[in-house]
Design a protein around this motif. Structure first.
Motif, short mmCIF file in Angstrom:
data_model
loop_
_atom_site.label_atom_id
_atom_site.label_comp_id
_atom_site.label_asym_id
_atom_site.label_seq_id
_atom_site.Cartn_x
_atom_site.Cartn_y
_atom_site.Cartn_z
N PHE A 192 0.83 -1.20 0.00
CA PHE A 192 0.00 0.00 0.00
C PHE A 192 0.87 1.26 0.00
CE2 PHE A 192 -2.50 -3.34 2.04
CZ PHE A 192 -3.66 -3.29 1.31
N GLN A 193 1.99 1.17 0.70
CA GLN A 193 2.90 2.30 0.75
C GLN A 193 3.51 2.57 -0.63
OE1 GLN A 193 6.50 1.80 3.07
NE2 GLN A 193 6.29 3.85 3.94
N LEU A 194 3.97 1.51 -1.30
CA LEU A 194 4.58 1.65 -2.62
C LEU A 194 3.54 2.06 -3.66
CD1 LEU A 194 6.91 -1.49 -2.56
CD2 LEU A 194 7.55 0.91 -2.20
N LEU A 195 2.33 1.48 -3.58
CA LEU A 195 1.28 1.80 -4.54
C LEU A 195 0.89 3.27 -4.43
CD1 LEU A 195 -0.77 0.84 -6.67
CD2 LEU A 195 -2.33 0.27 -4.79
N ASN A 196 0.76 3.75 -3.21
CA ASN A 196 0.40 5.14 -2.99
C ASN A 196 1.50 6.08 -3.49
OD1 ASN A 196 0.17 7.70 -0.97
ND2 ASN A 196 -1.83 6.72 -1.25
N LYS A 197 2.75 5.67 -3.35
CA LYS A 197 3.87 6.48 -3.83
C LYS A 197 3.87 6.56 -5.34
CE LYS A 197 8.91 6.85 -3.61
NZ LYS A 197 10.16 6.26 -3.07
N ASN A 198 3.63 5.41 -6.02
CA ASN A 198 3.59 5.39 -7.49
C ASN A 198 2.45 6.23 -8.03
OD1 ASN A 198 5.80 3.70 -7.56
ND2 ASN A 198 4.57 1.82 -7.59
N GLU A 243 -2.66 15.34 5.48
CA GLU A 243 -3.68 14.35 5.80
C GLU A 243 -3.89 13.46 4.58
OE1 GLU A 243 -7.06 16.57 6.97
OE2 GLU A 243 -6.13 17.40 8.77
N THR A 244 -3.03 12.46 4.44
CA THR A 244 -3.10 11.54 3.31
C THR A 244 -3.00 10.12 3.80
OG1 THR A 244 -0.70 11.58 2.95
CG2 THR A 244 -2.00 13.26 1.81
N LEU A 245 -3.45 9.20 2.94
CA LEU A 245 -3.32 7.78 3.27
C LEU A 245 -1.86 7.39 3.41
CD1 LEU A 245 -4.58 4.97 3.65
CD2 LEU A 245 -4.54 4.69 1.16
N ARG A 246 -1.01 7.99 2.59
CA ARG A 246 0.42 7.70 2.67
C ARG A 246 0.99 8.08 4.03
NH1 ARG A 246 5.07 7.40 -0.62
NH2 ARG A 246 6.71 6.73 0.82
N ALA A 247 0.54 9.20 4.57
CA ALA A 247 1.02 9.63 5.89
C ALA A 247 0.61 8.63 6.97
CB ALA A 247 0.47 11.01 6.22
#
Length: 386
Positions: free
Chosen positions: A90-96, A237-241
């Motif tokens: 999820f972390q990598l997907l959100n970054k891409n 305020e993001t999912l990545r955070a």
């Protein structure tokens, strides 16, 4: 909850794009708030489900580990934080997604090295490791029903810490909630728990009680510090955070616990423990695996609620799942729901309802202020037209 201007913005409702960007057109401002409102509520429901489900399943599996002859406190602590790799996709997907959706061709400005953020991750990670150890000791020596009710004191501790760290204000209903939760926990001191799934001596019961109480206070402090970090250090305020916060603090906690696991010598006993596990080796591995996954699901939901609303609200949702674990423990682990426990549970639920009623009153006040503000704006517009 205090005055409206001190409330988290999400309690007032999610921020609309019109509020974030003053250059938006009238048509976009009239259509986007509805979409953002639905999106915010969906996120809230998902995070709340993660908190309640993850906490209930993780607690039951942790108690089952000790019931089936598991004995390593370090391993029981490790599985509470070691499941963070399941969040890496999820972390990598959100970054891409963030990279591919960018429209600007100008290279981003170089950001300063985030010393404060890294320091926060390390500090909270070590604190989390110690807190999880206290929880493991409490879960080993206490039945699930007693353990869960003591954990309800998190709400009271969090209200106190939020008062000093997050500008949370006390009201009669919040004070009433704190008093009820305190009485609920004090009642459990007089509970002997005869006939429960965990038959511990009086001394071990006392140790378990104190460790769980200390762990609840520590976790409440950590939630308030996390909210403070979102406000002053992370500032987004993001999912990545949310995922970053969960992954990095769990990584630090895992390293700290692994050091303790090897230093204590428990690592060499795990093979014999697996062989002697009452339900078999496969059940042993599956118990540890799903316990780890459950607590990571809980962490994501808890962190998500912190940045969506507040640390105190995150704890409220956690307390909302209070009756779930004891009921499941009575059904599957044959815990005994005595009269003292039943009264303590009712007082804890009463305290939760009292706190939620304060939220309801605050929400009514905010709606009235919004309506008054909109009416004033409308009158001003009519006056300009005339």
């Amino acid at each position: 909850m205090g005055e409206a201007q001190h409330l988290p913005s999400e309690i007032n409702g999610p921020k609309t794009e019109a509020a974030k960007s003053p250059n938006n057109t009238t048509s976009s401002s009239s259509s986007s708030p509805s979409f953002i409102q639905y999106k915010w509520w969906i996120q809230m429901l998902i995070y709340a489900f993660f908190v309640i489900a993850g906490q209930s399943v993780g607690t039951l599996l942790g108690r089952l580990y000790f019931d089936k002859s598991g004995s390593s406190k370090w391993l029981a602590t490790l599985v509470q934080v070691v499941g963070f790799p399941v969040l890496l996709p999820f972390q990598l997907l959100n970054k891409n997604n963030h990279i591919t959706t960018g429209t600007s061709t100008t290279p981003p400005a170089k950001k300063p090295f985030p010393y404060a953020l890294i320091g926060f991750y390390i500090t909270v990670g070590v604190f989390l490791a110690a807190d999880c150890m206290l929880y493991s000791i409490g879960l080993q020596y206490l039945p699930v029903t007693t353990y869960t009710l003591i954990c309800a004191t998190q709400l009271g501790f969090n209200a106190v810490f939020s008062f000093f760290l997050n500008k949370q204000k006390f009201t009669p209903y919040i004070v009433n909630s704190l008093v009820l939760l305190t009485i609920s926990s004090v009642l459990l001191v007089f509970q002997t728990d005869t006939g429960d799934s965990n038959k511990a001596s009086k001394s071990k019961f006392t140790i378990g009680f104190l460790c769980t109480l200390a762990a609840s206070a520590g976790y409440a402090l950590m939630l308030s510090l996390t909210q403070l970090a979102f406000q002053r250090i992370i500032k987004k305020e993001t999912l990545r955070a949310v995922v970053d916060m969960t992954v990095y603090q769990s990584l630090v906690a895992t390293c700290a616990i692994l050091i303790g696991l090897f230093a204590s010598g428990d690592w060499g006993k795990l093979s014999a423990e697996m062989e002697g596990y009452k339900s078999g080796r496969v059940s042993y591995v599956m118990n540890l695996f799903w316990t780890a996954v459950s607590w990571q699901v809980f962490s994501v939901g808890c962190t998500g609620l912190i940045f969506q609303v507040s640390s105190l609200f995150s704890n409220v949702i956690s307390i909302l799942g209070l009756p779930v674990a004891p009921v499941l423990a009575v059904i599957f682990l044959r815990d005994k729901l005595t009269g003292v426990k039943a009264v303590a549970m009712l007082l804890a639920i009463w305290g939760f309802v009292s706190y939620m009623y304060q939220h309801y009153i605050d929400d009514l006040k905010i709606k009235e202020e919004k309506k008054r503000f909109c009416d004033d704006e409308h009158v001003s517009e009519v006056g300009l037209v005339n």
